[in-house]
Design a protein around this motif. Structure first.
Motif, PDB file in Angstrom:
ATOM      1  N   VAL A  31       0.870  -1.168   0.000  1.00 39.07           N
ATOM      2  CA  VAL A  31       0.000   0.000   0.000  1.00 39.07           C
ATOM      3  C   VAL A  31       0.907   1.218   0.000  1.00 39.07           C
ATOM      4  O   VAL A  31       1.795   1.331   0.850  1.00 39.07           O
ATOM      5  CB  VAL A  31      -0.938   0.023   1.233  1.00 39.07           C
ATOM      6  CG1 VAL A  31      -1.762   1.297   1.259  1.00 39.07           C
ATOM      7  CG2 VAL A  31      -1.842  -1.201   1.237  1.00 39.07           C
ATOM      8  N   VAL A  32       0.710   2.093  -0.986  1.00 41.77           N
ATOM      9  CA  VAL A  32       1.552   3.283  -1.132  1.00 41.77           C
ATOM     10  C   VAL A  32       0.657   4.514  -1.224  1.00 41.77           C
ATOM     11  O   VAL A  32      -0.532   4.410  -1.513  1.00 41.77           O
ATOM     12  CB  VAL A  32       2.467   3.195  -2.384  1.00 41.77           C
ATOM     13  CG1 VAL A  32       3.395   1.994  -2.286  1.00 41.77           C
ATOM     14  CG2 VAL A  32       1.658   3.127  -3.658  1.00 41.77           C
ATOM     15  N   GLU A  33       1.247   5.682  -0.998  1.00 42.58           N
ATOM     16  CA  GLU A  33       0.497   6.933  -1.112  1.00 42.58           C
ATOM     17  C   GLU A  33       0.396   7.358  -2.571  1.00 42.58           C
ATOM     18  O   GLU A  33       1.361   7.255  -3.325  1.00 42.58           O
ATOM     19  CB  GLU A  33       1.190   8.029  -0.305  1.00 42.58           C
ATOM     20  CG  GLU A  33       1.106   7.829   1.181  1.00 42.58           C
ATOM     21  CD  GLU A  33       1.712   8.987   1.957  1.00 42.58           C
ATOM     22  OE1 GLU A  33       2.175   9.972   1.337  1.00 42.58           O
ATOM     23  OE2 GLU A  33       1.712   8.908   3.187  1.00 42.58           O
ATOM     24  N   ALA A  34      -0.769   7.856  -2.928  1.00 44.45           N
ATOM     25  CA  ALA A  34      -1.005   8.311  -4.297  1.00 44.45           C
ATOM     26  C   ALA A  34      -0.201   9.570  -4.585  1.00 44.45           C
ATOM     27  O   ALA A  34      -0.098  10.452  -3.737  1.00 44.45           O
ATOM     28  CB  ALA A  34      -2.488   8.593  -4.514  1.00 44.45           C
ATOM     29  N   LEU A  38      -3.310  12.826  -9.793  1.00 41.86           N
ATOM     30  CA  LEU A  38      -3.671  11.534 -10.370  1.00 41.86           C
ATOM     31  C   LEU A  38      -5.167  11.551 -10.658  1.00 41.86           C
ATOM     32  O   LEU A  38      -5.976  11.025  -9.909  1.00 41.86           O
ATOM     33  CB  LEU A  38      -3.293  10.395  -9.416  1.00 41.86           C
ATOM     34  CG  LEU A  38      -3.455   8.971  -9.930  1.00 41.86           C
ATOM     35  CD1 LEU A  38      -2.699   8.765 -11.238  1.00 41.86           C
ATOM     36  CD2 LEU A  38      -2.985   7.977  -8.887  1.00 41.86           C
ATOM     37  N   GLY A  39      -5.534  12.236 -11.726  1.00 42.24           N
ATOM     38  CA  GLY A  39      -6.936  12.338 -12.079  1.00 42.24           C
ATOM     39  C   GLY A  39      -7.180  13.381 -13.140  1.00 42.24           C
ATOM     40  O   GLY A  39      -6.246  13.868 -13.782  1.00 42.24           O
ATOM     41  N   PRO A  46      -7.220  11.242  -4.547  1.00 43.76           N
ATOM     42  CA  PRO A  46      -6.653  12.329  -3.740  1.00 43.76           C
ATOM     43  C   PRO A  46      -5.170  12.093  -3.441  1.00 43.76           C
ATOM     44  O   PRO A  46      -4.758  10.958  -3.178  1.00 43.76           O
ATOM     45  CB  PRO A  46      -7.473  12.293  -2.448  1.00 43.76           C
ATOM     46  CG  PRO A  46      -8.722  11.538  -2.798  1.00 43.76           C
ATOM     47  CD  PRO A  46      -8.335  10.583  -3.886  1.00 43.76           C
ATOM     48  N   GLU A  47      -4.377  13.155  -3.500  1.00 46.31           N
ATOM     49  CA  GLU A  47      -2.953  13.047  -3.199  1.00 46.31           C
ATOM     50  C   GLU A  47      -2.769  12.472  -1.801  1.00 46.31           C
ATOM     51  O   GLU A  47      -3.418  12.895  -0.851  1.00 46.31           O
ATOM     52  CB  GLU A  47      -2.281  14.408  -3.297  1.00 46.31           C
ATOM     53  CG  GLU A  47      -0.785  14.348  -3.066  1.00 46.31           C
ATOM     54  CD  GLU A  47      -0.100  15.687  -3.262  1.00 46.31           C
ATOM     55  OE1 GLU A  47       1.117  15.745  -3.048  1.00 46.31           O
ATOM     56  OE2 GLU A  47      -0.776  16.671  -3.631  1.00 46.31           O
ATOM     57  N   PRO A  73      -8.908   4.836  -3.955  1.00 42.21           N
ATOM     58  CA  PRO A  73     -10.147   5.576  -3.735  1.00 42.21           C
ATOM     59  C   PRO A  73     -10.236   6.760  -4.693  1.00 42.21           C
ATOM     60  O   PRO A  73      -9.220   7.331  -5.080  1.00 42.21           O
ATOM     61  CB  PRO A  73     -10.012   6.058  -2.286  1.00 42.21           C
ATOM     62  CG  PRO A  73      -8.540   6.188  -2.085  1.00 42.21           C
ATOM     63  CD  PRO A  73      -7.915   5.103  -2.912  1.00 42.21           C
ATOM     64  N   LEU A  74     -11.454   7.100  -5.063  1.00 46.69           N
ATOM     65  CA  LEU A  74     -11.682   8.237  -5.947  1.00 46.69           C
ATOM     66  C   LEU A  74     -12.533   9.284  -5.229  1.00 46.69           C
ATOM     67  O   LEU A  74     -13.400   8.937  -4.431  1.00 46.69           O
ATOM     68  CB  LEU A  74     -12.420   7.797  -7.219  1.00 46.69           C
ATOM     69  CG  LEU A  74     -11.715   6.788  -8.102  1.00 46.69           C
ATOM     70  CD1 LEU A  74     -12.643   6.354  -9.235  1.00 46.69           C
ATOM     71  CD2 LEU A  74     -10.441   7.376  -8.655  1.00 46.69           C
ATOM     72  N   ALA A  75     -12.280  10.532  -5.534  1.00 43.43           N
ATOM     73  CA  ALA A  75     -13.077  11.630  -4.992  1.00 43.43           C
ATOM     74  C   ALA A  75     -13.242  12.672  -6.085  1.00 43.43           C
ATOM     75  O   ALA A  75     -12.319  12.944  -6.838  1.00 43.43           O
ATOM     76  CB  ALA A  75     -12.407  12.238  -3.769  1.00 43.43           C
ATOM     77  N   GLY A  76     -14.433  13.235  -6.159  1.00 43.81           N
ATOM     78  CA  GLY A  76     -14.689  14.266  -7.154  1.00 43.81           C
ATOM     79  C   GLY A  76     -16.061  14.852  -6.958  1.00 43.81           C
ATOM     80  O   GLY A  76     -16.585  14.860  -5.840  1.00 43.81           O
TER      81      GLY A  76
END
Length: 179
Positions: A31-34, A38-39, A46-47, A73-76
């Motif tokens: 598991v790594v940080e985005a 990225l979008g 989200p960063e 995960p996605l957010a918008g």
């Protein structure tokens, strides 16, 4: 040859243990940080959000083949009503990282000192699969084009019909029934 890749970056993977032995396999579950950006404008990862990598790195004659999935995960915001949208996406990666020493085409990736940079492959896999017009739900009614009211919250919302401005000059004629 010195490299510009930083081995401490979580999306930079050391393939030294594969040692150019065709068929050698390395599994990567992490598991790594985005990374940032990225979008697309209306939706993205989200960063700093946790991205789950489930990848197989296989040494092949040409280089290292990376196959697997990235879950993020996605957010918008909804493209119809502008309400927040969240989701979880699973994206497929299949990318060959070539060994150095051959001519590079524009869309090819290369290993640098046994390091490979997953960020461009992750970015391509995620961004190309994002919905161009995300919706909060499939039957989203959107916003009233006249006043901006959310039609999902107020489905009976209505306005009086406007008189067509081309006919407004006739509004005073014939209304009293005299002529």
């Amino acid at each position: 040859m010195s490299t510009h890749l930083d081995a401490r970056d979580p999306l930079v993977i050391d393939t030294h243990e594969l040692a150019r032995q065709a068929g050698a396999l390395k599994e990567l579950h992490d598991v790594v940080e985005a990374p940032a950006d990225l979008g697309i404008e209306v939706i993205g990862v989200p960063e700093g959000a946790p991205m789950r990598l489930d990848l197989n790195l296989e040494s092949v004659v040409e280089g290292v083949l990376v196959v697997g999935t990235v879950q993020a995960p996605l957010a918008g915001e909804c493209s119809r009503c502008l309400e927040p949208v969240t989701d979880e996406g699973v994206y497929q990666i299949t990318e060959l990282y070539n060994y150095p020493g051959r001519e590079a085409a524009d869309d090819e990736f290369f290993l640098e000192d046994d390091l490979l940079d997953l960020e461009p492959a992750v970015r391509a896999a995620v961004v190309l699969e994002l919905p161009f017009s995300p919706l909060c739900r499939p039957d989203c009614k959107g916003l009233c084009p006249r006043c901006g009211a959310n039609l999902n919250e107020n489905p009976g919302h209505a306005h009086e019909d406007d008189i067509d401005p081309r006919w407004s000059g006739l509004a005073g004629f014939g209304g009293d029934g005299g002529d």
